[in-house]
Design a protein around this motif. Structure first.
Motif, PDB file in Angstrom:
ATOM      1  N   TYR A  75      -2.383  69.173  -5.624  1.00 46.04           N
ATOM      2  CA  TYR A  75      -3.584  69.299  -4.964  1.00 46.04           C
ATOM      3  C   TYR A  75      -4.330  67.819  -4.748  1.00 46.04           C
ATOM      4  O   TYR A  75      -4.307  67.232  -5.894  1.00 46.04           O
ATOM      5  CB  TYR A  75      -4.535  70.512  -5.503  1.00 46.04           C
ATOM      6  CG  TYR A  75      -3.861  71.719  -5.477  1.00 46.04           C
ATOM      7  CD1 TYR A  75      -3.946  72.599  -4.468  1.00 46.04           C
ATOM      8  CD2 TYR A  75      -3.297  72.099  -6.609  1.00 46.04           C
ATOM      9  CE1 TYR A  75      -3.321  73.696  -4.345  1.00 46.04           C
ATOM     10  CE2 TYR A  75      -2.528  73.379  -6.697  1.00 46.04           C
ATOM     11  CZ  TYR A  75      -2.632  74.203  -5.446  1.00 46.04           C
ATOM     12  OH  TYR A  75      -1.854  75.443  -5.626  1.00 46.04           O
ATOM     13  N   VAL A  76      -5.133  67.665  -4.025  1.00 47.09           N
ATOM     14  CA  VAL A  76      -6.048  66.236  -3.906  1.00 47.09           C
ATOM     15  C   VAL A  76      -7.366  66.903  -3.791  1.00 47.09           C
ATOM     16  O   VAL A  76      -7.570  67.260  -2.604  1.00 47.09           O
ATOM     17  CB  VAL A  76      -5.514  65.280  -2.780  1.00 47.09           C
ATOM     18  CG1 VAL A  76      -6.544  64.006  -3.094  1.00 47.09           C
ATOM     19  CG2 VAL A  76      -4.236  64.921  -3.230  1.00 47.09           C
ATOM     20  N   ILE A  93      -9.382  63.210  -7.483  1.00 42.72           N
ATOM     21  CA  ILE A  93      -8.640  63.793  -8.697  1.00 42.72           C
ATOM     22  C   ILE A  93      -7.413  64.271  -7.967  1.00 42.72           C
ATOM     23  O   ILE A  93      -7.377  65.015  -6.807  1.00 42.72           O
ATOM     24  CB  ILE A  93      -9.347  64.984  -9.171  1.00 42.72           C
ATOM     25  CG1 ILE A  93     -10.639  64.537  -9.859  1.00 42.72           C
ATOM     26  CG2 ILE A  93      -8.645  65.856 -10.063  1.00 42.72           C
ATOM     27  CD1 ILE A  93     -11.541  65.300 -10.385  1.00 42.72           C
ATOM     28  N   THR A  94      -6.178  64.254  -8.787  1.00 39.91           N
ATOM     29  CA  THR A  94      -4.939  64.854  -8.126  1.00 39.91           C
ATOM     30  C   THR A  94      -4.660  65.932  -9.353  1.00 39.91           C
ATOM     31  O   THR A  94      -4.635  65.702 -10.349  1.00 39.91           O
ATOM     32  CB  THR A  94      -3.794  64.031  -7.823  1.00 39.91           C
ATOM     33  OG1 THR A  94      -3.774  63.326  -9.077  1.00 39.91           O
ATOM     34  CG2 THR A  94      -4.115  63.090  -6.826  1.00 39.91           C
ATOM     35  N   ILE A  95      -4.194  67.097  -8.914  1.00 38.90           N
ATOM     36  CA  ILE A  95      -3.600  68.187  -9.692  1.00 38.90           C
ATOM     37  C   ILE A  95      -2.298  68.361  -9.701  1.00 38.90           C
ATOM     38  O   ILE A  95      -1.959  68.725  -8.578  1.00 38.90           O
ATOM     39  CB  ILE A  95      -4.877  69.292  -9.664  1.00 38.90           C
ATOM     40  CG1 ILE A  95      -5.945  68.945 -10.016  1.00 38.90           C
ATOM     41  CG2 ILE A  95      -4.339  70.631 -10.652  1.00 38.90           C
ATOM     42  CD1 ILE A  95      -6.997  69.989  -9.359  1.00 38.90           C
ATOM     43  N   LYS A  96      -1.406  68.508 -10.579  1.00 37.24           N
ATOM     44  CA  LYS A  96      -0.079  69.176 -10.461  1.00 37.24           C
ATOM     45  C   LYS A  96       0.024  70.377 -11.354  1.00 37.24           C
ATOM     46  O   LYS A  96      -0.349  70.307 -12.510  1.00 37.24           O
ATOM     47  CB  LYS A  96       0.777  68.025 -10.912  1.00 37.24           C
ATOM     48  CG  LYS A  96       0.994  66.895 -10.040  1.00 37.24           C
ATOM     49  CD  LYS A  96       2.360  66.199 -10.202  1.00 37.24           C
ATOM     50  CE  LYS A  96       2.443  65.378 -11.493  1.00 37.24           C
ATOM     51  NZ  LYS A  96       3.486  64.262 -11.513  1.00 37.24           N
ATOM     52  N   ASN A  97       0.352  71.324 -10.821  1.00 37.31           N
ATOM     53  CA  ASN A  97       0.471  72.667 -11.582  1.00 37.31           C
ATOM     54  C   ASN A  97       2.014  72.772 -12.101  1.00 37.31           C
ATOM     55  O   ASN A  97       2.669  72.497 -11.195  1.00 37.31           O
ATOM     56  CB  ASN A  97      -0.093  73.926 -10.770  1.00 37.31           C
ATOM     57  CG  ASN A  97      -1.498  73.926 -10.890  1.00 37.31           C
ATOM     58  OD1 ASN A  97      -2.182  72.995 -11.544  1.00 37.31           O
ATOM     59  ND2 ASN A  97      -2.060  74.885  -9.706  1.00 37.31           N
ATOM     60  N   PHE A  98       2.127  73.060 -13.179  1.00 35.88           N
ATOM     61  CA  PHE A  98       3.493  73.597 -13.554  1.00 35.88           C
ATOM     62  C   PHE A  98       3.692  74.408 -14.661  1.00 35.88           C
ATOM     63  O   PHE A  98       2.606  74.738 -15.416  1.00 35.88           O
ATOM     64  CB  PHE A  98       4.309  72.323 -14.334  1.00 35.88           C
ATOM     65  CG  PHE A  98       3.460  71.575 -15.268  1.00 35.88           C
ATOM     66  CD1 PHE A  98       3.989  71.595 -16.454  1.00 35.88           C
ATOM     67  CD2 PHE A  98       2.530  70.655 -14.862  1.00 35.88           C
ATOM     68  CE1 PHE A  98       3.209  71.212 -17.603  1.00 35.88           C
ATOM     69  CE2 PHE A  98       1.805  69.991 -16.035  1.00 35.88           C
ATOM     70  CZ  PHE A  98       2.038  70.268 -17.289  1.00 35.88           C
ATOM     71  N   PHE A 273      -2.583  69.264  -0.231  1.00 30.73           N
ATOM     72  CA  PHE A 273      -1.919  70.097  -1.108  1.00 30.73           C
ATOM     73  C   PHE A 273      -0.546  70.248  -0.528  1.00 30.73           C
ATOM     74  O   PHE A 273       0.057  69.996   0.381  1.00 30.73           O
ATOM     75  CB  PHE A 273      -2.606  71.409  -1.232  1.00 30.73           C
ATOM     76  CG  PHE A 273      -2.531  72.198   0.237  1.00 30.73           C
ATOM     77  CD1 PHE A 273      -1.562  72.986   0.486  1.00 30.73           C
ATOM     78  CD2 PHE A 273      -3.648  72.055   1.054  1.00 30.73           C
ATOM     79  CE1 PHE A 273      -1.847  73.781   1.668  1.00 30.73           C
ATOM     80  CE2 PHE A 273      -3.756  72.890   2.263  1.00 30.73           C
ATOM     81  CZ  PHE A 273      -2.610  73.610   2.450  1.00 30.73           C
ATOM     82  N   ALA A 274       0.405  70.688  -1.527  1.00 33.78           N
ATOM     83  CA  ALA A 274       1.800  71.132  -1.604  1.00 33.78           C
ATOM     84  C   ALA A 274       1.696  72.442  -2.207  1.00 33.78           C
ATOM     85  O   ALA A 274       1.713  72.330  -3.340  1.00 33.78           O
ATOM     86  CB  ALA A 274       2.639  70.022  -1.936  1.00 33.78           C
TER      87      ALA A 274
END
Length: 283
Positions: A75-76, A93-98, A273-274
């Protein structure tokens, strides 16, 4: 990608992997949800529009990573309103979920790059790195762990939750367990607000890395709204009475204030987002 860009990225992944390996070796835990939160600042002479265009190129890679299960989402978000007096500390902000910390050991697998860039993956990957460095720099990275959440049962796509209200909290000494318990008790209220179409979701996260009192905060909540219209919805008291009958809203609020301080609040807008694409059968 130039050597400085590559070294910084690999150093972050290696450090995080080392810390997590030690943690898991001592205390194996079930699969959880984590977020890599990166704060980005524009370089002089460059605009947010340029940065968002660069992030759109990164989206192609992150979409492949999500589709392959490497990430669970990307997400951005950009700031619309902030209580932070230093408003220039970062621009977006960028967010990577894992769910697997192993992603830090191999943040961008070669197979993913080749799927996006084809046979010229190496040159195009390096070119993207150079263009990224020319426009912005990443000024801070944090790893957050999901504690609890409530979501609309319809599983709305991210663009239906385009407004994020983020509260950063510092918990008072000795009040951690009480604070989390109160937040989880308030989950009933958030679920009711979701039913009433006031918010689309809510979550509570704990700052995992880096730890330190100089951070100023150690927990965060996010309330997700479909649009700015819902921000002004005045039915909070009605939702509270439905979700928590017989309880005094003011007394509960006072108890929460006794456990934590609200360090900062920001209203952010989702810009890109992706996520996992639904199958044709699901559609």
């Amino acid at each position: 990608m130039n050597a400085r860009f590559f070294f910084r990225a690999v150093s972050i992944w290696a450090l995080s992997l080392m810390l997590v390996t030690l943690s898991y070796a001592q205390n194996p835990a079930p699969q959880r949800q984590y977020s890599e939160v990166m704060y980005h600042k524009l370089k002089p002479g460059h605009t947010l529009q340029e940065a968002l265009a660069i992030e759109d190129e990164w989206k192609k890679i992150h979409q492949v990573q999500v589709d392959n299960g490497h990430l669970t989402g990307w997400y951005v978000i950009t700031k619309a309103i902030t209580s932070n007096p230093n408003q220039t500390a970062y621009d977006y902000i960028t967010i990577k979920n894992f769910s697997d910390f192993g992603v830090f050991g191999n943040g961008y697998p070669q197979s993913h790059l080749e799927k996006v860039f084809g046979s010229s993956a190496k040159d195009k990957w390096e070119g993207l790195g150079k263009r990224t460095e020319a426009v912005k720099e990443s000024v801070k990275m944090e790893i957050w762990e999901g504690v609890d959440a409530a979501w609309n049962e319809k599983q709305l796509p991210p663009d239906k939750s385009s407004i994020w209200v983020i509260d950063w909290m510092r918990v008072k000494d000795g009040k951690y367990a009480e604070y989390v318990a109160l937040e989880q008790d308030m989950k009933k209220l958030h679920q009711e607000r979701i039913k009433m179409n006031i918010i689309t979701g809510w979550n509570l996260s704990a700052l995992k890395y880096p730890a330190g009192s100089e951070n100023g905060y150690d927990y965060a909540t996010v309330n997700y709204y479909g649009s700015t219209k819902e921000l002004g919805d005045g039915r909070y008291a009605e939702a509270f009475q439905k979700a928590m009958p017989g309880q005094d809203a003011k007394k509960l609020t006072d108890r929460i204030y006794q456990t934590r301080d609200l360090v900062r609040q920001e209203i952010c807008v989702l810009r890109n987002f992706a996520v996992k694409q639904p199958s044709l059968a699901a559609k």
